[in-house]
Design an enzyme around this catalytic site. Structure first.
Site, PDB file in Angstrom:
ATOM      1  N   ASP A 177       9.521  30.335 -37.077  1.00 17.32           N
ATOM      2  CA  ASP A 177       9.642  30.075 -35.647  1.00 17.32           C
ATOM      3  C   ASP A 177      10.596  28.879 -35.511  1.00 17.32           C
ATOM      4  O   ASP A 177      10.790  28.126 -36.469  1.00 17.32           O
ATOM      5  CB  ASP A 177       8.264  29.751 -35.072  1.00 17.32           C
ATOM      6  N   ASP A 225      11.085  26.551 -32.242  1.00 14.24           N
ATOM      7  CA  ASP A 225      10.673  25.409 -31.416  1.00 14.24           C
ATOM      8  C   ASP A 225       9.336  24.825 -31.868  1.00 14.24           C
ATOM      9  O   ASP A 225       8.357  25.551 -32.055  1.00 14.24           O
ATOM     10  CB  ASP A 225      10.581  25.839 -29.955  1.00 14.24           C
TER      11      ASP A 225
END
Length: 234
Positions: free
Chosen positions: A18, A20
């Site tokens: 991922d 953020d």
């Protein structure tokens, strides 16, 4: 048999990250909104609206279509050349200082092993792909943005890479690859990425939110604590 065994050993692992709050100590779309407001390309009210929407994201109940309609407004009518020029400045000012040093080390660890680095994010491709390139990722999956004659319309196309949509997009991506992987690692901070983490062989919770931390403890997943010291990628 030996040749076949060696061929099996050479199959890389897939490392899925991922973006953020996992690779960077911030939300890239929020940083972008700050940047374009500072540049005078969007009103300050955008930051207020986005903050409210991100509170819903943290609870796992964000309506992504609403979020995208709000946050993509400033690039409606913008051409790719203008965006690329802004992106160079944005990466230097906002993204590089926000990178987790531990994230860079983990990517380097995977690369040393010969693994394939895939970043998958619920943020628009206009941000994710340049950041993925900066980080040396092999590929990236993000929310696809519609362009007509090189002009952004503010609309999206295809399945949104959000929650279960990340798994849908990742499976489609895997089917399109000529590479056969030995297995997969996955890294995220958010309960929104539970479907993605369940889909990989070796899930890691990175600085997890409370809901993901609890789930990781129940499943006996590895929890990683990555600290941010305002490091700048050099």
């Amino acid at each position: 048999m030996n040749d076949a065994h060696q061929a099996m050993e050479k199959k890389p692992y897939l490392a899925v990250f991922d973006l953020d709050e996992t690779l960077i100590a911030a939300d890239s779309a929020s940083l972008w909104n700050e940047f374009i407001v500072e540049k005078g390309l969007a009103p300050e009210s955008l930051l207020v609206e986005e903050k409210e929407l991100m509170e819903a994201y943290a609870k796992g109940n964000l309506d992504m279509h609403t979020y995208l309609r709000t946050t993509l407004k400033p690039i409606v009518g913008m051409d790719t050349q203008t965006l690329n020029q802004l992106m160079t400045e944005f990466l230097a000012q906002k993204i590089k200082p926000a990178l987790y040093e531990d994230a860079l080390s983990r990517i380097a660890w995977h690369k040393k092993r010969g693994d394939f680095i895939l970043i998958i994010s619920a943020t628009g491709e206009h941000l994710v792909k340049p950041i993925a390139k900066l980080l040396g990722a092999d590929d990236a999956i993000a929310i696809n943005l519609e362009q007509i004659n090189g002009i952004f319309t503010g609309k999206t196309t295809g399945t949104l890479s959000y929650q279960q949509g990340k798994v849908v997009r990742m499976k489609a991506w895997l089917e399109a690859q000529e590479i056969e992987f030995s297995g997969s690692y996955g890294y995220s901070d958010s309960i929104n990425d539970l479907p993605m983490l369940d889909a990989v062989d070796r899930p890691f919770a990175v600085n997890p939110d409370p809901a993901l931390a609890l789930h990781a403890q129940m499943k006996d997943w590895t929890i990683m604590d990555w600290r941010h010291e305002n490091n700048i990628l050099r």
